[in-house]
Design a protein around this motif. Structure first.
Motif, PDB file in Angstrom:
ATOM      1  N   ASP A  21     -11.454   2.531   9.546  1.00 21.81           N
ATOM      2  CA  ASP A  21     -10.063   2.738   9.123  1.00 21.81           C
ATOM      3  C   ASP A  21      -9.099   2.308  10.229  1.00 21.81           C
ATOM      4  O   ASP A  21      -8.064   1.683   9.963  1.00 21.81           O
ATOM      5  CB  ASP A  21      -9.822   4.215   8.783  1.00 21.81           C
ATOM      6  N   ASN A  32       4.617   4.137   4.506  1.00 20.62           N
ATOM      7  CA  ASN A  32       3.262   3.968   4.004  1.00 20.62           C
ATOM      8  C   ASN A  32       3.105   4.774   2.712  1.00 20.62           C
ATOM      9  O   ASN A  32       2.659   5.923   2.728  1.00 20.62           O
ATOM     10  CB  ASN A  32       2.237   4.454   5.049  1.00 20.62           C
ATOM     11  N   SER A  70       1.116   4.358   0.192  1.00 19.43           N
ATOM     12  CA  SER A  70      -0.277   4.586  -0.171  1.00 19.43           C
ATOM     13  C   SER A  70      -0.918   5.560   0.817  1.00 19.43           C
ATOM     14  O   SER A  70      -0.831   5.377   2.038  1.00 19.43           O
ATOM     15  CB  SER A  70      -1.047   3.257  -0.163  1.00 19.43           C
ATOM     16  N   THR A  71      -1.562   6.589   0.277  1.00 21.17           N
ATOM     17  CA  THR A  71      -2.258   7.549   1.139  1.00 21.17           C
ATOM     18  C   THR A  71      -3.353   6.858   1.936  1.00 21.17           C
ATOM     19  O   THR A  71      -3.584   7.165   3.118  1.00 21.17           O
ATOM     20  CB  THR A  71      -2.866   8.682   0.293  1.00 21.17           C
ATOM     21  N   GLU A  72      -4.010   5.897   1.312  1.00 23.28           N
ATOM     22  CA  GLU A  72      -5.080   5.168   1.985  1.00 23.28           C
ATOM     23  C   GLU A  72      -4.543   4.395   3.191  1.00 23.28           C
ATOM     24  O   GLU A  72      -5.124   4.427   4.283  1.00 23.28           O
ATOM     25  CB  GLU A  72      -5.756   4.209   1.004  1.00 23.28           C
ATOM     26  N   ASP A  73      -3.407   3.696   3.009  1.00 25.07           N
ATOM     27  CA  ASP A  73      -2.814   2.950   4.117  1.00 25.07           C
ATOM     28  C   ASP A  73      -2.351   3.885   5.226  1.00 25.07           C
ATOM     29  O   ASP A  73      -2.489   3.575   6.424  1.00 25.07           O
ATOM     30  CB  ASP A  73      -1.626   2.117   3.618  1.00 25.07           C
ATOM     31  N   LYS A  98       3.872   8.633   5.872  1.00 28.49           N
ATOM     32  CA  LYS A  98       4.227   8.374   4.469  1.00 28.49           C
ATOM     33  C   LYS A  98       5.738   8.251   4.317  1.00 28.49           C
ATOM     34  O   LYS A  98       6.232   7.393   3.585  1.00 28.49           O
ATOM     35  CB  LYS A  98       3.692   9.499   3.586  1.00 28.49           C
ATOM     36  N   ASP A 125      -8.978  -1.443  10.307  1.00 27.02           N
ATOM     37  CA  ASP A 125      -8.206  -1.957   9.159  1.00 27.02           C
ATOM     38  C   ASP A 125      -6.716  -1.728   9.373  1.00 27.02           C
ATOM     39  O   ASP A 125      -5.889  -2.600   9.046  1.00 27.02           O
ATOM     40  CB  ASP A 125      -8.664  -1.266   7.870  1.00 27.02           C
ATOM     41  N   ASP A 170     -16.728   5.526   9.797  1.00 29.17           N
ATOM     42  CA  ASP A 170     -15.705   5.406   8.762  1.00 29.17           C
ATOM     43  C   ASP A 170     -14.297   5.498   9.358  1.00 29.17           C
ATOM     44  O   ASP A 170     -13.394   4.738   8.978  1.00 29.17           O
ATOM     45  CB  ASP A 170     -15.902   6.471   7.675  1.00 29.17           C
ATOM     46  N   GLN A 215      -3.630   6.779   5.953  1.00 33.63           N
ATOM     47  CA  GLN A 215      -4.822   7.278   6.648  1.00 33.63           C
ATOM     48  C   GLN A 215      -5.329   6.245   7.657  1.00 33.63           C
ATOM     49  O   GLN A 215      -5.768   6.596   8.756  1.00 33.63           O
ATOM     50  CB  GLN A 215      -5.921   7.600   5.626  1.00 33.63           C
ATOM     51  N   LYS A 216      -5.265   4.980   7.284  1.00 29.62           N
ATOM     52  CA  LYS A 216      -5.713   3.917   8.198  1.00 29.62           C
ATOM     53  C   LYS A 216      -4.790   3.823   9.421  1.00 29.62           C
ATOM     54  O   LYS A 216      -5.253   3.645  10.550  1.00 29.62           O
ATOM     55  CB  LYS A 216      -5.763   2.582   7.468  1.00 29.62           C
TER      56      LYS A 216
END
Length: 534
Positions: free
Chosen positions: A36, A274, A276-279, A270, A39, A32, A281-282
């Motif tokens: 990430d 970034n 988005s937290t998801e972005d 952030k 991505d 996982d 994290q990637k």
């Protein structure tokens, strides 16, 4: 269970004791996290320049602020070169060469130009270890505090000896700024923006030169000590505002991850754009992956690591890029006012023409944003250098024929063109190449050593340049184009065989290309699989 707890506690203690470069091996073993990372890297590859700028405005802002610290080195460097052409400064500190005519002796010209570079040479070597320990942000703040203090020495100087000492002390924080700025700027923005933000280093040089040119022109007619003291005092307008801004700047997430401060690195990402937290994290997983790949080769960085394995090649490229800035006629721009006077222009017109040149250089810097997005790093460097080689030899030929008002203006025009071409091509793209070439783990040390190579070559070149232009020296005027044209040809040949193409490459891909010992002219053609972890 107790045994597992003890092991965990011991592991945390061990990690806390590590000065730098905490391991993140789990990113290479967990699917996982690996996905990430893939991505995050793919997302940066797919961004265009404008898209990246719109998504990361804060990153662009902080990169520019960090690069703007270079304006202080530029300001002082150009100020000294203007002083030797300033009549009141010549009368105060110079020698009378003929009735009513004064000049600063060649040895003192060289000392004024070189002392700051000697201090900066020390500064860049201090910057690497300090930055590795406390980060880009606090190292720059320390440099700004030192800058504020050392300006007093030059301002209250009553002799050339004290002036030279003051310049040497001011040079130490310059070394901090120039070592950290390209590294920080390249680490806080995504791949498509690296060239644009590192190119602002050259823009800062131009902004500093414009302020100096305007101040020197404005105070040129004064008949007292404020003709040169007032421009010196203007240096104090920079450190305090920059210190306040940088205090609130985010630290480089790459530096934070090397220190094992994962949560802080995520917050920094952030803040840099970034949302988005998801972005975020990637992007963090991508950083972890690259750092771990480099750490598999070695642990905590040292200066000796720059001379080992594939890092030696990267160090040589970084040093050559920095050093080449002194061999392609750029010193004509650094001594523009004095050069124009030696080319036959009047004192007043020389100051005006210098101001015009500085403004045109700024336009060239802005145009470089388009050029860096349109052309490759290698192509832009070699192309810009080729153009300047032609103009340098044209300058020399014009200076070799019988002189009149037309040849004087022609020399001045060639001097302007050479300066502007450098500002649009070789100057800004050099900083981009430097920032992209070094490995992440060695970046603070690599940029410091590269800049040291710049100063090692600049110091004798400044002496040579002063000797070539000064009327008490060789008095060559535009004939110096033969010398700079020849050295520029040498730089072009070396770059053709050694300079790799890293445009659009992630730091992981760059590491792999260097580790594979890929020939410089094959970098752009080599395909790197997204799952390669060499």
């Amino acid at each position: 269970m107790a045994s597992d707890t003890e092991k965990t506690e011991q592991s945390q203690k061990t990690e806390a004791m590590q000065p730098v470069d905490v391991h993140h091996a789990e990113v290479l073993g967990k699917s996982d996290l690996m996905n990430d990372a893939l991505d995050g890297e793919q997302r940066e590859h797919e961004m265009g320049v404008w898209e990246a700028a719109k998504l990361h405005p804060a990153a662009c802002f902080w990169a520019f602020i960090m690069c703007f610290t270079i304006v202080m080195e530029s300001f002082d460097m150009f100020l000294n070169t203007n002083f030797v052409a300033l009549e009141q400064f010549q009368k105060t500190f110079g020698v009378e060469t003929s009735p009513g005519s004064w000049t600063i002796p060649t040895k003192w010209q060289s000392a004024l130009f070189q002392s700051g570079q000697c201090g900066a040479f020390i500064g860049v070597f201090l910057a690497g270890p300090i930055t590795s320990k406390i980060g880009y942000r606090w190292t720059t703040i320390l440099g700004l505090v030192l800058m504020n203090a050392t300006i007093f020495i030059s301002f209250f100087a009553s002799s050339l000896e004290v002036m030279v000492i003051g310049q040497a002390f001011e040079g130490v924080p310059w070394g901090f700024f120039i070592a950290n700025s390209p590294a920080y700027a390249s680490e806080v923005v995504p791949i498509p923006l690296r060239a644009a933000v590192t190119a602002t280093l050259q823009m800062s040089w131009s902004i500093g030169s414009i302020i100096v040119a305007g101040a020197s022109f404005g105070y040129n007619d004064r008949l007292d000590k404020w003709a040169w003291k007032a421009p010196l005092a203007l240096q104090w307008i920079f450190p305090l505002p920059l210190l306040i801004l940088i205090f609130f700047a985010p630290e480089s997430p790459w530096w934070l991850m090397r220190r094992g401060r994962k949560e802080e690195a995520l917050r920094s990402l952030k803040r840099l754009g970034n949302e988005s937290t998801e972005d975020a994290q990637k992007s963090l997983a991508m950083i972890e992956r690259t750092i771990e790949i480099e750490l598999q080769m070695d642990s905590a960085p040292t200066l000796l690591d720059l001379l080992k394995g594939t890092d030696l090649r990267r160090t040589i490229i970084t040093c050559l890029m920095y050093a080449s800035q002194n061999f392609a006629g750029n010193l004509i721009a650094n001594q523009a006012t004095y050069f124009f006077e030696q080319a036959g222009m009047s004192d007043s017109f020389s100051f005006k023409l210098n101001l015009i040149t500085c403004c045109l250089q700024l336009c060239g810097n802005i145009f470089s944003w388009y050029l860096t997005s349109r052309f490759t790093r290698r192509g832009l460097y070699l192309g810009g250098l080729s153009v300047n080689i032609v103009f340098l030899f044209c300058l020399a030929i014009v200076a070799s024929v019988p002189q009149n008002v037309h040849t004087n203006y022609a020399q001045a025009c060639f001097g302007v063109i050479i300066s502007v071409v450098f500002a649009a091509t070789q100057g800004p793209i050099s900083y981009t190449i430097i920032a992209e070439t070094s490995s992440i783990r060695l970046r603070p040390l690599s940029t410091a050593v590269g800049r040291a190579a710049y100063y090692l070559t600049e110091i004798p070149m400044i002496y040579l340049s002063s000797r070539m232009l000064n009327t008490t020296g060789w008095d060559l005027a535009g004939k110096c184009g033969y010398v700079w044209g020849g050295t520029a040809v040498f730089c072009w040949v070396v770059a053709y065989f050694w300079l790799p193409e890293l445009k659009g490459r992630s730091y992981r891909e760059s590491d792999i290309l260097f580790n594979r010992k890929t020939p410089a002219r094959e970098f752009s053609k080599t395909i790197i699989d997204e799952r390669d972890n060499e």
